[in-house]
Design an enzyme around this catalytic site. Structure first.
Site, short mmCIF file in Angstrom:
data_model
loop_
_atom_site.label_atom_id
_atom_site.label_comp_id
_atom_site.label_asym_id
_atom_site.label_seq_id
_atom_site.Cartn_x
_atom_site.Cartn_y
_atom_site.Cartn_z
N SER A 172 -9.48 -8.24 32.06
CA SER A 172 -8.77 -8.67 33.26
C SER A 172 -7.65 -9.63 32.91
CB SER A 172 -9.74 -9.38 34.21
OG SER A 172 -10.12 -10.60 33.60
N LYS A 173 -6.75 -9.78 33.87
CA LYS A 173 -5.56 -10.60 33.66
C LYS A 173 -5.93 -12.07 33.42
CE LYS A 173 -0.92 -10.76 35.55
NZ LYS A 173 -0.18 -9.92 34.65
N ARG A 174 -7.08 -12.48 33.96
CA ARG A 174 -7.42 -13.90 33.86
C ARG A 174 -7.51 -14.37 32.40
NH1 ARG A 174 -12.51 -14.71 36.17
NH2 ARG A 174 -12.25 -12.65 37.06
N GLY A 185 -5.81 -13.25 29.79
CA GLY A 185 -4.63 -12.98 28.96
C GLY A 185 -3.85 -11.81 29.51
#
Ligand code: GLU
Length: 475
Positions: free
Chosen positions: A245-247, A249
């Site tokens: 997930s974007k969280r 990286g």
């Protein structure tokens, strides 16, 4: 033999996710290897989630990475009659029915089921509506959706190339919506009709679609279509094994490209997420991947996205391109020129100086800042741990004099090194009394490329000025 046709079917709802690139790549590789066709299809039936410009960007990004559609790119929003026809077929053969339930009613049913610890499911309230009643509702233009009627008491068996056999009872499935109240089909119906119409032989996509597969199989049966071969790709994971997930990286391919990751490296790295060649070989250009790829060597276990490994590939490709020169080299120089608005004429020199030290072009930009403006540094940094003030001063002073005598046309890294080596052997000095303080003087740091390389880049005048500045710091 049937022609192999694969597709990548993104929804234009944002950036291209690394997982999306992997799906596109595997589909592309398989089609190319089998001398088949690869198709990009835009799945834009979820009108609420559309993002302006996303479609164009997706196609552009894929194209930069070398992945292009062999046919005109179709949009589902422009094919509504085709889906409507399929809906009509299903209504006619009693595989689907109109549902006029309001969202309030559905919500109430759901809550009730939850309370009774039942699996939430549509209660088939509208399945038993009389023909007459349906006609009346339609003529009053009441809002409706069309639902697929899950057949009772069936066991659905599916063979997946990666997951093997999947088996599920139809009683576990819900009468899902195939046509929404806005007249657009749902994904379930639209993708399947398209895969059939576009003669897709292999559906390669993310694991998140496995739970929907039994529904799709029933739809294939009801429409009397032959299903394609399925290969669902394993999940991509963060290093802590949670879903990528974007969280934690970057996951947007666009962001990697903007940071100066090379298409070759991204493709090579992503190819190895869930697929392995069965050998120790790691470096694969696209043409080699096309030759060696196989669906059989895709593994079921999730694969961890490891930025360090991507960095390693990127660094490898930067060096390879520098070594080979050629067109990719020119493109790389151009890319650097775009990243450095000033000093564009120095792009090639920067690459020479930093090519072997960086993982991506972003690092080149940040690491090379000192060349254009000398940062502040503490005077003590000039003194090597095995040296002292006196020797450092002597080293710098003698270097300034000797370097001053080097003719401008000889201002080259190797020659500068020779001159300084000679100076060290002619005087009671160690390399640490000369090369260390010069490195700090010309870079402002104790970690940098070799001082003679930096001096070549800076030129004679700037180099001597920086050394002079260092000497003055002692006064
Ligand atoms: N539009 C779907 C997605 O973006 C495609 C899934 C599929 O390949 O069938 O996930």
């Amino acid at each position: 033999m049937t022609k192999i046709r694969t597709r990548f079917a993104p929804s234009p709802t944002g950036y291209l996710h690394i997982g999306g690139l992997r799906t596109a790549l595997f589909s592309y590789l398989y089609a190319k290897q089998q001398k088949g066709e690869f198709i990009i299809r835009i799945e834009d039936t979820d009108r609420q989630r559309l993002v302006e410009g996303a479609e164009k960007k997706l196609i552009e990004t894929l194209s930069i990475l070398g992945i292009k559609s062999d046919t005109k790119i179709e949009r589902q929003s422009e094919r509504l009659e085709i889906y409507q026809k399929a809906v009509d077929v299903l209504l006619k053969n009693n595989s689907a029915y109109y549902c006029f339930c309001s969202s309030e009613r559905l919500e109430k049913v759901r809550k009730e089921q939850e309370k009774n610890k039942q699996v939430p499911k549509y209660d088939r309230h509208c399945y038993n509506l009389a023909e007459e009643e349906i006609k009346q509702k339609l003529s009053r233009a009441e809002k409706y959706v069309v639902r697929f009627k899950i057949p009772d008491d069936q066991t659905i068996k599916i063979e997946d190339k990666v997951y093997g056999q999947i088996s599920i009872k139809s009683s576990d499935l819900d009468d899902f919506v195939i046509l929404k109240s806005d007249g657009f089909p749902t994904y379930h119906l639209a993708h399947l009709v398209d895969d059939h119409e576009m003669k897709i032989s292999h559906v390669i996509r993310g694991e998140e679609w496995v739970p929907s597969l039994p529904k799709h199989i029933l739809l294939y049966q009801a429409l009397k279509y032959t299903p394609p071969i399925f290969a669902h790709l394993p999940l991509l994971l963060n290093p802590d094994k949670s879903k990528l997930s974007k969280r934690q990286g970057d996951v947007a391919v666009e962001d990697f490209l903007a940071k100066g990751y090379l298409p070759e490296a991204l493709i090579n790295y992503v190819a190895l997420l869930g697929w392995n060649p069965g050998t120790e070989k790691e470096l694969f250009m696209m043409s080699e991947l096309i030759k060696e790829f196989s669906l059989e060597k895709i593994n079921k276990a999730g694969s961890v996205f490891d930025i360090n490994k991507l960095n390693w590939f990127n660094a490898e490709y930067i060096r390879l391109i520098i070594q080979q020169k050629g067109q990719r080299y020119d493109q790389l120089v151009e890319q650097i020129q775009k990243l450095i608005s000033h000093y564009q004429d120095r792009a090639e020199d920067l690459l020479k100086l930093f090519g072997s030290r960086i993982n991506n072009l972003d690092e080149l930009i940040s690491q090379s800042k000192f060349l254009f403006s000398l940062p502040q540094y503490p005077t003590e940094l000039l003194i090597f741990k095995k040296s002292d003030l006196e020797k450092t001063r002597l080293g710098l002073n003698l270097s300034l004099g000797t370097l001053g005598k080097v003719h401008g046309s000889n201002w080259q890294a190797e020659k500068l090194k020779l001159v300084l080596d000679e100076l060290i052997s002619d005087h009671p000095l160690n390399p640490g009394d000369v090369f260390w303080p010069i490195r700090v003087a010309v870079s402002g740091s104790d970690k940098s490329p070799a001082p003679n390389d930096i001096m070549e880049f800076l030129g004679k005048k700037e180099s001597l000025e920086r050394i002079n500045k260092a000497i003055k710091k002692f006064n």
